[in-house]
Design a protein around this motif. Structure first.
Motif, PDB file in Angstrom:
ATOM      1  N   ARG B 107      37.981  45.057  35.386  1.00 39.37           N
ATOM      2  CA  ARG B 107      38.712  44.349  36.443  1.00 39.37           C
ATOM      3  C   ARG B 107      37.724  43.647  37.379  1.00 39.37           C
ATOM      4  O   ARG B 107      37.903  42.470  37.724  1.00 39.37           O
ATOM      5  CB  ARG B 107      39.599  45.327  37.221  1.00 39.37           C
ATOM      6  CG  ARG B 107      40.439  44.672  38.318  1.00 39.37           C
ATOM      7  CD  ARG B 107      41.497  45.622  38.876  1.00 39.37           C
ATOM      8  NE  ARG B 107      42.687  45.716  38.040  1.00 39.37           N
ATOM      9  CZ  ARG B 107      43.155  46.857  37.516  1.00 39.37           C
ATOM     10  NH1 ARG B 107      42.524  47.994  37.740  1.00 39.37           N
ATOM     11  NH2 ARG B 107      44.248  46.853  36.770  1.00 39.37           N
ATOM     12  N   ASP B 111      37.321  39.849  38.587  1.00 36.85           N
ATOM     13  CA  ASP B 111      37.352  39.515  40.010  1.00 36.85           C
ATOM     14  C   ASP B 111      36.121  38.699  40.386  1.00 36.85           C
ATOM     15  O   ASP B 111      36.210  37.668  41.069  1.00 36.85           O
ATOM     16  CB  ASP B 111      37.398  40.801  40.855  1.00 36.85           C
ATOM     17  CG  ASP B 111      38.712  41.558  40.641  1.00 36.85           C
ATOM     18  OD1 ASP B 111      39.639  40.938  40.080  1.00 36.85           O
ATOM     19  OD2 ASP B 111      38.788  42.743  41.001  1.00 36.85           O
ATOM     20  N   ARG B 115      38.845  35.296  38.238  1.00 35.67           N
ATOM     21  CA  ARG B 115      39.883  35.160  37.203  1.00 35.67           C
ATOM     22  C   ARG B 115      40.767  36.407  37.242  1.00 35.67           C
ATOM     23  O   ARG B 115      40.323  37.488  37.622  1.00 35.67           O
ATOM     24  CB  ARG B 115      39.235  35.014  35.823  1.00 35.67           C
ATOM     25  CG  ARG B 115      38.626  33.635  35.579  1.00 35.67           C
ATOM     26  CD  ARG B 115      37.535  33.694  34.523  1.00 35.67           C
ATOM     27  NE  ARG B 115      37.978  34.383  33.294  1.00 35.67           N
ATOM     28  CZ  ARG B 115      37.153  34.782  32.328  1.00 35.67           C
ATOM     29  NH1 ARG B 115      35.852  34.605  32.460  1.00 35.67           N
ATOM     30  NH2 ARG B 115      37.619  35.372  31.247  1.00 35.67           N
ATOM     31  N   THR B 116      42.037  36.243  36.870  1.00 36.23           N
ATOM     32  CA  THR B 116      42.919  37.410  36.807  1.00 36.23           C
ATOM     33  C   THR B 116      42.825  38.002  35.410  1.00 36.23           C
ATOM     34  O   THR B 116      42.780  37.280  34.414  1.00 36.23           O
ATOM     35  CB  THR B 116      44.390  37.005  37.070  1.00 36.23           C
ATOM     36  OG1 THR B 116      44.694  35.894  36.217  1.00 36.23           O
ATOM     37  CG2 THR B 116      44.591  36.616  38.521  1.00 36.23           C
ATOM     38  N   SER B 118      44.072  39.628  32.187  1.00 37.95           N
ATOM     39  CA  SER B 118      45.320  39.840  31.430  1.00 37.95           C
ATOM     40  C   SER B 118      45.306  41.282  30.912  1.00 37.95           C
ATOM     41  O   SER B 118      44.253  41.855  30.650  1.00 37.95           O
ATOM     42  CB  SER B 118      45.389  38.866  30.253  1.00 37.95           C
ATOM     43  OG  SER B 118      44.244  39.014  29.432  1.00 37.95           O
TER      44      SER B 118
END
Lengths: 426, 426
Positions: B107, B111, B115-116, B118
């Protein structure tokens, strides 16, 4: 390709300790994998094994336990560590038999080159009893087709250009016959659209909708093959009930894909299948009856050496000046003394080459291969000069990579600029 | 290599349907093979397998049946066809357990790039129970060290620069520990003699006695690697109790083999390991402070493009004339109008190039690439002209193959003639 898979499963076994030690790359397995896939033949496993009899035999037994056909690359040469023939004989449970006709062919191969044949070359004439010969037309070691029950093992030399010839001439036809014999009568055809100037992800995005629509199709597939400096290949494969049907599906799909690509990127498709950028140049020059001359700096003859690979190049290519040293640009090409990595230098080089070589068209390239900068320009800065008729133009390229890659990208980039320049002519 | 094997035998399994389809080359197996060999660790088999659970498990079982350790490359990513983790869990007979700390690392990786993440990226946090993590410092998917009884399976991403980092940082140290634990401390080194102008079989015959004497050696082996137009490589490999001992054995063997080859063929060894023919030319020109110019006809810039690959070529290479059309030979190089495939034309081309480019030395090549004959000469007839000091000489070559190979053989043959010519200088 899963949906297009065949009934015949082919395993590739590449033989050679040098592969295990990483001293040479195994380009054969990749090439064979692509050719098999393009013909709708499944390949589920590849193996590398060294020059050791027990281990080669073990690898062959494993291949035969999970595949219907095995293609063995390497180990057919004349030296003591070429032991594929003996391993095949053990698998077949037969002896090696020396073929006098092969002995004669090998001897004449050496005679034709004015060389004396050393005796160990005769090992290449030893064939497992019951095996069929694949005639060797590019070297000395013949290929083998070895029946093992209702399975088959093909053996070809590890030299890529001998291997590829034997695959196209003997192995692929035999595999396709076996498919038909198993009632697998549908015909698979494929076509490659050659593009230059777009990224793989960009192309994938351009045809994404069509790609997704085909995910469950058992008729048509689209695949993207990154081909390094030669650009991205878009391969369309179609399976039809017969050749005519397959080709109809292929043509239809090509129109769709072509439209999507050109809508997104314009004129980036330069050829089909094996057509290279230099073929695209040759076609355009011949069609217009124009002759070409070159002036190359950082590409150092690379463009010329690509162009003369086209048969009949002498009809349109006169020659080139490799002006590597700046002084050669000034003295021979009448470039204005000063910085030589510039748009004006590229244009003057083109004019100089056209005058010196007496051609209708001239292409010139100057730039920085790196690692150091030159004339205040960084590595990868490239100027292409183009003299066509009264028009003298330039194109600036920014190309990535180390010295060798910068040069290779510059060469094909300059040829693409020439292709577009010729297309601008009435 | 059989006699040089370490106690720990490592098998490499590269996972990915794209490898079977030939869409990308498997550079990882070559790189790993080279690194393992350099550290005296044996690798007897490599496999490629597609993204299919049953086939991956089958490939793993085969690897464990014949090797002590297995390095698995690929299939650790976040997409549906990344299934290496599940296959490893099945082999180990355990479940996959999601690691929260890995979830956090992934994650934060996203971060940090704004970018998020998926959700399917969380698959990369699933680890077979009992496996050790190899921390990922260059991407998102961690590597794995999976004990299987007293054997071990390592899993690394297929991305070369993530793979190589994990190998050097975690896998190699672990393998060397295992070797030491088995009391195995010897070191393997190898060296390649680069030759041009002799056949593989001829070389094998020249060193046959020595080769046979080493068949049962557990210290030294000799192997021949055909390298297409680049000549034949003779690889000497030695195993010593430590690096110093191994190098001493290697040096001793090199002297023996070198003497046998030179006794049979003279000065055909042009370099060591990665040294190319153009490096041999560069060394000789630099040592003598001489500049070089070229005149190329059938090689069409190929010689120039090879020479400029040598870093610092501008110190000794000024440029060349690609005189593909006869008229260019007459007009630019002052070749006497008439047949251009002749010894005299080659010599006049060399003189013309030297004058035009203002160099100390000039090399010229003219000949017939084929398929048609020219000036009554058949394909493969090549004349090399050499202008050094007051000496103007020529060498005639007979080279085999199609257009492209005739040109390639002519290029390296001409460079070899130049190498010998420069060695004749005081």
């Amino acid at each position: 390709m899963a949906k297009l898979c065949s009934l015949v499963r082919v395993e590739i076994v590449a033989v050679g300790t040098e592969l295990l030690l990483g001293q040479i790359p195994d380009t054969n397995s990749q090439w064979l994998g692509e050719r098999l896939a393009a013909n709708g033949i499944a390949s589920h496993f590849h193996q590398h094994v060294g020059d050791n009899h027990e281990r080669i035999v073990a690898a062959f037994r494993i291949a035969l336990s999970r595949s219907d056909a095995v293609i063995v690359c390497g180990g057919l040469g004349p030296t003591q560590d070429d032991i594929t023939r003996a391993a095949l004989a053990e698998i077949m449970g037969v002896d090696l038999v020396r073929h006098d006709d092969i002995v004669e062919k090998i001897r004449s191969f050496f005679d034709a080159r004015g060389r004396t044949m050393s005796l160990n070359n005769l090992l290449q004439a030893d064939v497992p009893a019951g095996a069929t010969i694949i005639e060797q037309v590019r070297g000395t070691a013949p290929g083998l087709i070895c029946p093992v029950g209702d399975q088959v093992m093909y053996a070809v030399p590890g030299v890529p250009y001998e291997m590829s010839d034997m695959f196209e001439r003997a192995i692929l036809p035999d595999l396709l016959n076996r498919q038909r014999a198993q009632g697998h009568t549908s015909v698979i055809v494929s076509r490659v659209l050659r593009t230059w100037g777009a990224s793989e992800s960009g192309l994938a995005e351009a045809v994404a909708e069509r790609f997704d629509a085909l995910v469950d199709s058992d008729r048509v597939t689209i695949a993207f093959l990154a081909s390094g400096i030669e650009g991205i290949k878009v391969r369309i494969t179609a399976r039809g009930n017969d050749r005519e049907h397959a080709l109809a599906l292929l043509d239809e799909e090509e129109q769709l894909v072509r439209a999507l690509i050109e809508a997104a990127f314009g004129d980036i498709i330069f050829g089909l299948d094996d057509e290279t950028m230099e073929h695209a140049i040759a076609q355009r020059l011949l069609a217009r009856g124009l002759s070409l001359g070159l002036a190359e700096s950082l590409t150092g003859g690379l463009i010329a050496s690509r162009l003369v690979n086209v048969p009949g190049a002498s009809q349109w290519f006169r020659g080139g000046i490799v002006s590597y040293a700046s002084q050669v640009k000034f003295d021979l090409l009448n470039v204005t003394p000063g910085p030589v990595v510039s748009a004006s230098a590229a244009q003057e080089m083109a004019l100089g080459a056209r005058a010196l070589l007496g051609t209708d068209v001239a292409l010139a390239v100057t730039g920085v291969a790196g690692p150091d900068e030159q004339d205040g320009q960084g590595p990868g800065t490239v100027f292409v000069g183009l003299a066509i008729g009264d028009e003298v133009t330039h194109v600036q390229l920014r190309v990535p990579g180390d010295r060798a890659r910068v040069r290779s990208f510059s060469a094909i980039g300059a040829l693409d600029a020439l292709r577009r320049g010729l297309d601008r002519l009435a």
